[in-house]
Design a protein around this motif. Structure first.
Motif, PDB file in Angstrom:
ATOM      1  N   MET A 546       0.837  -1.211   0.000  1.00  0.00           N
ATOM      2  CA  MET A 546       0.000   0.000   0.000  1.00  0.00           C
ATOM      3  C   MET A 546       0.867   1.254   0.000  1.00  0.00           C
ATOM      4  O   MET A 546       0.515   2.255  -0.622  1.00  0.00           O
ATOM      5  CB  MET A 546      -0.924   0.004   1.221  1.00  0.00           C
ATOM      6  N   TYR A 550      -0.739   4.682  -2.060  1.00  0.00           N
ATOM      7  CA  TYR A 550      -2.129   4.245  -1.910  1.00  0.00           C
ATOM      8  C   TYR A 550      -2.681   4.512  -0.510  1.00  0.00           C
ATOM      9  O   TYR A 550      -3.877   4.755  -0.341  1.00  0.00           O
ATOM     10  CB  TYR A 550      -2.252   2.747  -2.209  1.00  0.00           C
ATOM     11  N   ASP A 645      -5.124  -2.875  -2.684  1.00  0.00           N
ATOM     12  CA  ASP A 645      -4.394  -2.576  -3.913  1.00  0.00           C
ATOM     13  C   ASP A 645      -3.839  -3.831  -4.573  1.00  0.00           C
ATOM     14  O   ASP A 645      -3.133  -3.734  -5.579  1.00  0.00           O
ATOM     15  CB  ASP A 645      -3.228  -1.628  -3.612  1.00  0.00           C
ATOM     16  N   GLY A 682      -4.939   0.157  -8.552  1.00  0.00           N
ATOM     17  CA  GLY A 682      -3.718  -0.439  -9.058  1.00  0.00           C
ATOM     18  C   GLY A 682      -4.054  -1.390 -10.198  1.00  0.00           C
ATOM     19  O   GLY A 682      -5.206  -1.716 -10.467  1.00  0.00           O
ATOM     20  N   ILE A 702      -6.169   7.129  -8.151  1.00  0.00           N
ATOM     21  CA  ILE A 702      -6.250   6.985  -6.698  1.00  0.00           C
ATOM     22  C   ILE A 702      -6.681   8.273  -6.018  1.00  0.00           C
ATOM     23  O   ILE A 702      -7.288   8.257  -4.941  1.00  0.00           O
ATOM     24  CB  ILE A 702      -4.890   6.506  -6.134  1.00  0.00           C
TER      25      ILE A 702
END
Length: 719
Positions: A546, A550, A645, A682, A702
């Motif tokens: 992550m 993210y 992700d 992703g 994102i």
């Protein structure tokens, strides 16, 4: 006056009881009487030895007719002592089996075993604290494990310290530690009058008898007090008596050999009385015979004065008077002289000092002068110690029994030496308690395999930097929060609807003109449409992949939803994070950032970060079970939004088999009443989401994640 005692089978110095009665100072049986004859001379008359008293209580019972460990009981048998076997208990009858630990450590990444031990100690501490509270809920207390040689019970601060060292490695002695906690809570409830009583008596007794005199006085008082407080327990908590039995069995069996058959008379007498009152099953037959009359007197004092709120203090005083008298009768008032008691110690110290002086080159008259001066100083120091400790017969008796026996008497009457836990362990327990740490094992049907059953939970405590990050993210999400909040505020608002043209209800005034038409649908019904309660759970993948890229938007999304939902009584929010194998191979580690029961840490979401690996199926099921267990509305609709992700990836949990397990857990959670939506981002998201989730979306940018989450909520809430 010497006389042969048939009971003791020895020559003794007869003790003048007064009124012409002479007794044996050891067994207290009357040896002879004296009176004046017609000529005014003393006339001695021997007493038949067949009339000597011998205390012979019922076999296996004490003076109160109590069995086993001589505990006060109402005859109640607690459920954990019943002998029936079951598939749950396995036929165990130990008190600790009723609590059960069930902890195991699979493999290990460094400190996993220590954490499991710390968790077990924390859980046991909570159990012990609960037991102590039930003894008397109206008396407040704090309970901790001892970390130094401190009092078990601090009545000034209402605190209890128990010996945690006995359960560091396993729970075999959990019964004993529970008994200690209960015993000390009983002191908090009942013994404050004794504390004041001893405080008032202390300096007067020390002035008269010395410090050794007060030591034995305090032990006598504690002996009676322990019987009194334990007598109160069956009145309110009869099932707890078995814990007290476990404590007595544990401690008294350790010292029974040293309390039996002691060569020093006063030590042997004290040992007999202690065992007779507290643990008579260990009182040896010869010892019982030697002190038969003393035991009879002790029994009479306790039964006559009574082990009750007022009578116990009278019993303490009468026992103290008896022991002072017995110290004189046993010859301890015959001062051996200061040199007779301390001569060897003084000579030994002077000899050692003289050797050092000779090594230093001193000799002749100079050495003699130095030694005279040194001996005078040593004798002065010992005399000061002698005068402070041994002022009367009973104090000299305490000196004669030796340091080891004095410690045993003190320990068995309330000054028990305790084991301790380390400060590090104490700090670790406090840390887990602060985090509300807990661990359990999934059922075998739900776990991926037998090595991946463990789940741990902890509430996150944010640091100052975490709180600053939360504030910063909240500021960045200000516009998203405002839009979402305006919509969400509409959820839960009751909507009044009117249904016209009904045959029953309230008369509709607007339809009165239709009465001549012979219509019967002139009524209306008003109903209020209310939104159903909704429980929302946000579950964030905190695996290492992550990262910052993210995790930032995921954290901001959670903060936005949290800020938008708060204040709406129809909506409850849980925010969880999950990782795996970070501290222990095979374990899934869950973090609680927000919940309806976490009001004390409103900024905890700022601590959300990428950690280690992810075992998704286990995390999804654990999150659903936690929400259901904490929800105040079992009938509420439930929504789980999962952020991730990538595919499941943990030790032994990868590939197609991990996908299938995750899909299986999603189906199970949906069967529990949850609507599950997976939000992926992703390159992985668009390829493999459908293998595991029925409902899923993919977010390409994102930075739009918070907006996407808002759209999901609006659709679910129909606002």
């Amino acid at each position: 006056m010497e006389e042969y005692c048939n009971y003791c089978q020895a020559e003794v110095d007869a003790w003048d009881e007064g009124d012409g009665v002479w007794s044996c100072p050891s067994c207290l049986n009357i040896l002879f009487t004296t009176s004046l004859d017609d000529k005014g001379e003393d006339y001695l008359e021997a007493v038949d030895s067949s009339t000597y008293d011998s205390y012979t209580p019922d076999t296996g019972k004490d003076m109160w007719g109590r069995d086993k460990s001589s505990t006060w009981s109402s005859g109640y048998t607690p459920w954990w002592q019943k002998q029936e076997s079951s598939i749950y208990s396995g036929g165990q009858t130990s008190l600790s089996s009723g609590w059960g630990s069930g902890y195991s450590s699979i493999g290990g990444y460094g400190w996993s075993t220590d954490r499991t031990k710390t968790y077990r100690m924390m859980k046991n501490k909570n159990h012990l604290d609960g037991l102590a509270k039930i003894v008397d809920p109206t008396i407040r207390h704090s309970l901790d494990y001892s970390t130094r040689q401190q009092s078990y019970c601090d009545m000034e601060n209402d605190s209890i310290r128990v010996d945690g060292s006995m359960i560091l490695d396993n729970d075999d002695k959990l019964d004993v530690v529970a008994g200690l906690a209960i015993h000390e809570k009983l002191h908090l409830v009942h013994s404050k009058p004794l504390m004041k009583y001893l405080r008032d008596k202390k300096y007067g007794i020390i002035d008269e008898h010395g410090s050794f005199g007060f030591d034995i006085y305090k032990s006598i008082c504690n002996l009676v007090e322990d019987e009194y407080i334990e007598k109160q327990l069956p009145k309110t908590c009869p099932g707890y008596v078995s814990y007290i039995s476990a404590v007595k069995d544990h401690y008294w069996k350790k010292v029974e050999d040293k309390l039996q058959d002691n060569d020093e008379p006063f030590a042997d007498l004290m040992g007999a009385i202690l065992l007779f009152v507290r643990y008579p099953s260990s009182l040896s037959a010869p010892q019982k015979k030697r002190w038969a009359n003393d035991l009879k007197i002790v029994e009479k004092i306790l039964k006559t004065d009574g082990i009750d709120k007022e009578g116990r203090f009278t019993a303490m005083e009468n026992l103290w008077k008896h022991m002072m008298k017995r110290a004189k009768q046993l010859g301890y008032d015959k001062d051996e002289g200061f040199k007779g008691m301390y001569g060897e110690a003084i000579d030994g110290e002077c000899e050692r000092y003289e050797e050092r002086c000779k090594e230093g080159g001193y000799e002749g008259e100079e050495l003699e002068e130095i030694m005279k001066k040194h001996r005078k100083e040593v004798e002065k120091d010992y005399k000061r110690d002698y005068d402070s400790k041994c002022k009367t017969a009973i104090a000299k008796a305490m000196d004669a029994i030796g340091e080891e026996m004095r410690k045993i008497i003190a320990q068995m009457t309330g000054e028990q030496k305790k084991g301790v836990i380390t400060r590090t362990m104490e700090d670790s327990i406090k840390e887990l308690m602060e985090k509300d740490y807990e661990e359990y094992h999934l059922k075998s049907d739900d776990a991926f395999n037998s090595r991946q059953t463990k789940v741990t939970w902890q509430k996150v405590s944010p640091t100052s930097s975490h709180r600053e990050l939360y504030t910063s993210d909240k500021r960045a999400m200000k516009s998203v929060i405002a839009k979402l909040k305006r919509k969400i505020q509409l959820y839960g608002n009751p909507v009044a609807l009117t249904i016209p043209n009904q045959k029953k209800g309230r008369l509709n005034k607007r339809q009165l003109h239709k009465i001549p038409q012979d219509r019967n649908d002139l009524f209306k019904i008003k109903i209020v449409q209310d939104d159903k309660q909704l429980d929302v759970c946000l579950l964030v993948d905190e695996s290492g992949s992550m990262g910052h890229h993210y995790m930032g938007p995921a954290r901001q999304s959670c903060i936005a939803v949290k800020e938008a939902l708060q204040g709406n009584d129809k909506l409850n929010l849980w925010v969880f994070g999950h990782t795996a194998d970070q501290n222990e191979r095979g374990a899934t580690e869950m973090y609680e950032y927000a919940s309806p029961f976490m009001k004390d840490r409103p900024l905890a979401c700022g601590a959300m970060r990428a950690r280690y690996e992810n075992r998704d199926g286990t995390a999804i099921l654990s999150s659903a079970e936690r929400v259901k267990s904490q929800s105040d509305h079992p009938w509420a609709d439930k929504l789980m939004i999962i952020f991730s992700d990538g595919a499941p990836s943990a030790d032994g949990y990868r590939g197609d088999s991990a996908h299938k397990h995750t899909a299986k857990m999603v189906k199970k959670v949906e069967g529990l009443g949850f609507a599950v939506i997976q939000v992926g981002f992703g390159g992985w998201a668009s390829r493999q989401q459908g293998d595991m989730f029925t409902n899923h979306i993919s977010v390409d940018d994102i930075n739009t994640l918070p907006i996407s989450i808002g759209k999901i909520l609006k659709k679910v809430l129909r606002i």
